[in-house]
Design a protein around this motif. Structure first.
Motif, PDB file in Angstrom:
ATOM      1  N   HIS A  56       1.690   0.127  -1.080  1.00 17.74           N
ATOM      2  CA  HIS A  56       1.840  -1.326  -1.231  1.00 17.74           C
ATOM      3  C   HIS A  56       1.218  -2.045  -0.026  1.00 17.74           C
ATOM      4  CE1 HIS A  56       4.279  -1.620  -4.896  1.00 17.74           C
ATOM      5  NE2 HIS A  56       4.827  -0.491  -4.515  1.00 17.74           N
ATOM      6  N   GLN A  57       1.416  -1.507   1.164  1.00 20.10           N
ATOM      7  CA  GLN A  57       0.806  -2.090   2.365  1.00 20.10           C
ATOM      8  C   GLN A  57      -0.718  -1.971   2.314  1.00 20.10           C
ATOM      9  OE1 GLN A  57       2.824   0.078   5.455  1.00 20.10           O
ATOM     10  NE2 GLN A  57       4.613  -1.269   5.420  1.00 20.10           N
ATOM     11  N   ASP A  60      -1.974  -4.748   0.102  1.00 14.32           N
ATOM     12  CA  ASP A  60      -1.912  -6.054   0.769  1.00 14.32           C
ATOM     13  C   ASP A  60      -3.107  -6.220   1.706  1.00 14.32           C
ATOM     14  OD1 ASP A  60       0.455  -6.671  -0.526  1.00 14.32           O
ATOM     15  OD2 ASP A  60       1.739  -6.253   1.216  1.00 14.32           O
ATOM     16  N   THR A  61      -3.392  -5.185   2.471  1.00 10.89           N
ATOM     17  CA  THR A  61      -4.512  -5.221   3.420  1.00 10.89           C
ATOM     18  C   THR A  61      -5.845  -5.317   2.693  1.00 10.89           C
ATOM     19  OG1 THR A  61      -3.245  -3.939   5.034  1.00 10.89           O
ATOM     20  CG2 THR A  61      -5.646  -3.941   5.282  1.00 10.89           C
ATOM     21  N   GLN A  63      -6.562  -6.343  -0.372  1.00 11.62           N
ATOM     22  CA  GLN A  63      -6.772  -7.611  -1.067  1.00 11.62           C
ATOM     23  C   GLN A  63      -7.106  -8.731  -0.077  1.00 11.62           C
ATOM     24  OE1 GLN A  63      -3.219  -7.332  -3.882  1.00 11.62           O
ATOM     25  NE2 GLN A  63      -4.847  -8.174  -5.200  1.00 11.62           N
TER      26      GLN A  63
END
Length: 187
Positions: A56-57, A60-61, A63
């Motif tokens: 998930h992290q 986020d990075t 995107q």
């Protein structure tokens, strides 16, 4: 604020740097493909298993980096607006390679071609990989058609290339974590 402006009703749109260009302009095609990829990554991210916080992290990075890349694609290389853009950090490629290596360490060595598929989230990752490859093709076309500084676009190209590798390894990882065997291509 209204979402619609009517400014594009005659087939033209504005680059970040202000120039009006046809909606089929190569820059529009390039950042449109990148936007499609980013949207598809949102679908993959929303489908990731809940316990996979690191993934998930990663998303986020990734995107956020693609938004930065899109701004570069949406700005004419010779525009003063370039001075407002933030370059992708030099470290982004190495960071993505480290994540690829970390995921790869958990996987068996691949000795045959595999068919895209498996768990739905893995299949979505394969689909995102193919859109990512299209982004690469469009970026190379854009780079070839620019007379001027292409250093940042070349850096973005390397990042997008590594991202497609990440998405391939991610699909394999997700299938393995779910206990789904990869389907080997049979000639």
């Amino acid at each position: 604020m209204k979402v619609y402006t009517g400014g594009g009703d005659k087939g033209k749109t504005s680059l970040f740097s202000g120039e009006r260009v046809p909606k089929h302009h190569l820059r529009i095609e390039a950042y449109g493909d990148l936007d499609e990829l980013n949207s598809l990554l949102g679908v993959v991210a929303s489908s990731l298993p809940e316990g996979e916080q690191t993934l998930h992290q990663d998303f986020d990075t990734i995107q956020a980096k693609l938004f930065v890349a899109g701004a570069w694609l949406a700005t004419a290389h010779d525009s003063p607006s370039v001075s407002y853009l933030t370059p992708l950090p030099e470290t982004v490629v190495k960071e993505l390679e480290a994540r690829i290596d970390a995921l790869s360490e958990t996987l068996p060595v691949l000795r045959e071609f595999i068919l895209p598929g498996g768990q739905p989230v893995a299949a979505l990752s394969h689909m995102a990989r193919t859109v990512c490859r299209r982004c690469e093709r469009r970026l190379t076309e854009l780079i070839e058609n620019i007379n001027g500084d292409t250093a940042e676009l070349l850096h973005i190209l390397v990042y997008v290339n590594r991202l497609s590798d990440y998405l391939f390894v991610l699909a394999r990882y997700l299938n393995k974590q779910a206990g789904t065997a990869e389907k080997v291509w049979k000639k």
